[in-house]
Scaffold this active site. Structure first.
Site, PDB file in Angstrom:
ATOM      1  N   GLY A 126      18.806   4.528  36.267  1.00 33.31           N
ATOM      2  CA  GLY A 126      18.663   3.106  36.030  1.00 33.31           C
ATOM      3  C   GLY A 126      19.904   2.477  35.432  1.00 33.31           C
ATOM      4  N   GLY A 172      16.599   5.385  30.103  1.00 32.58           N
ATOM      5  CA  GLY A 172      16.080   4.061  29.805  1.00 32.58           C
ATOM      6  C   GLY A 172      14.569   4.030  29.914  1.00 32.58           C
ATOM      7  N   GLU A 212      12.374  12.259  36.302  1.00 35.71           N
ATOM      8  CA  GLU A 212      12.596  11.890  34.902  1.00 35.71           C
ATOM      9  C   GLU A 212      11.587  12.562  33.984  1.00 35.71           C
ATOM     10  OE1 GLU A 212      14.523   7.415  35.576  1.00 35.71           O
ATOM     11  OE2 GLU A 212      12.384   7.651  35.182  1.00 35.71           O
ATOM     12  N   ASP A 221      11.105   1.013  30.902  1.00 39.73           N
ATOM     13  CA  ASP A 221      10.686  -0.333  31.286  1.00 39.73           C
ATOM     14  C   ASP A 221       9.847  -0.996  30.200  1.00 39.73           C
ATOM     15  OD1 ASP A 221      11.791  -0.343  34.048  1.00 39.73           O
ATOM     16  OD2 ASP A 221      10.421   1.337  34.278  1.00 39.73           O
ATOM     17  N   LYS A 224       7.895   4.136  32.537  1.00 35.20           N
ATOM     18  CA  LYS A 224       9.152   4.352  33.243  1.00 35.20           C
ATOM     19  C   LYS A 224       8.869   4.392  34.742  1.00 35.20           C
ATOM     20  CE  LYS A 224      11.986   7.505  31.888  1.00 35.20           C
ATOM     21  NZ  LYS A 224      13.094   6.572  32.238  1.00 35.20           N
ATOM     22  N   GLY A 225       9.924   4.297  35.521  1.00 32.80           N
ATOM     23  CA  GLY A 225       9.775   4.416  36.959  1.00 32.80           C
ATOM     24  C   GLY A 225      10.094   3.166  37.732  1.00 32.80           C
ATOM     25  N   GLY A 226      10.603   2.143  37.039  1.00 35.14           N
ATOM     26  CA  GLY A 226      10.994   0.932  37.747  1.00 35.14           C
ATOM     27  C   GLY A 226      12.042   1.182  38.815  1.00 35.14           C
ATOM     28  N   LYS A 245      12.387  -4.836  26.109  1.00 27.98           N
ATOM     29  CA  LYS A 245      11.508  -3.763  26.570  1.00 27.98           C
ATOM     30  C   LYS A 245      10.458  -3.368  25.528  1.00 27.98           C
ATOM     31  CE  LYS A 245      13.912  -3.754  30.286  1.00 27.98           C
ATOM     32  NZ  LYS A 245      14.716  -2.646  30.760  1.00 27.98           N
TER      33      LYS A 245
END
Length: 226
Positions: free
Chosen positions: A26, A81, A102, A83, A93-95, A120
């Protein structure tokens, strides 16, 4: 001020010679990898494993020594990072679509450090659609089962290629729950659905969260009791 760049570069202080480092994915992790590459050029000796093809390509361009996860028996620190981050340091996470890799790397890391800007931080997870990675086979059935948990699950699309595919060849369902009151229970229910590979809830994994603020301040959040 580039908050992502500021907070990402602050995370390199946790990296020491001889470490095996997990490289997140990301936009914020991108800045961390660039700073790490500069440190390697200046003499830092590490090995690194990447959670996405994009991060691996960038690391190799910067001459960061990349190893396969089959070649290592531990990961000292992973920097990535998120989201969303709630007060208990649980994450969505996973955007970017790399949530499966991850989570594998985060789970095997001795320390997971999350780098985010203040936007966030949330009181409760769920405003950001929860990514769920599923196999393409019988997709509509899996999608229906996921929606029975109380969300609207949309198939992620790529503007260039149509349906988005992960680095593993799977599909992402972006699930709108609006609020997730019990992340632990939801993650178990999602992963019990045949066809679901993994979901973007990262529960009790982050040890530290570095937060960059518009006023230039940096805050370090740690899980209570640690």
């Amino acid at each position: 001020m580039n908050l992502k760049k500021m907070v990402a570069e602050s995370a390199v202080k946790y990296i020491q010679d001889g470490m095996v480092v997990g490289l997140g994915s990301g936009t914020t992790a991108h800045w961390f990898i660039k700073k790490l590459g500069q440190m390697v050029k200046d003499g830092l000796e590490i090995k690194a494993g990447a959670t996405s093809v994009e991060s691996e390509v960038l690391a190799k361009e910067l001459e960061i020594p990349i190893v396969s996860f089959e070649e290592i028996d531990h990961i000292d620190v992973t920097v990535d990072g998120a989201d969303e981050v709630d007060p208990g340091l649980n994450l969505i996470k996973g955007g970017g679509g790399a949530l499966l890799r991850e989570k594998i790397v985060a789970t095997e890391s001795r320390e997971l450090i999350i780098i985010v800007d203040e936007s966030k931080l949330v009181k409760q997870l769920g405003k950001f659609p929860l990514p769920v990675e599923v196999i393409p086979f019988a997709l509509s059935i899996t999608q229906q089962k996921v929606e029975e948990l109380g969300c609207k699950a949309g198939i992620r699309v790529d503007q260039e290629n149509g349906r988005f595919k992960t680095n593993n060849g799977n599909v992402i369902l972006d699930c709108e729950f609006e609020k997730i009151s019990n992340p632990e229970e939801l993650t178990q229910k999602l992963n019990m659905i045949p066809g679901v590979v993994e979901n973007g809830l990262f529960i009790n994994l982050a040890k530290k969260v570095l937060v960059g603020y518009k006023n230039g301040n940096l805050e370090i959040l740690g899980r209570s009791g640690e």
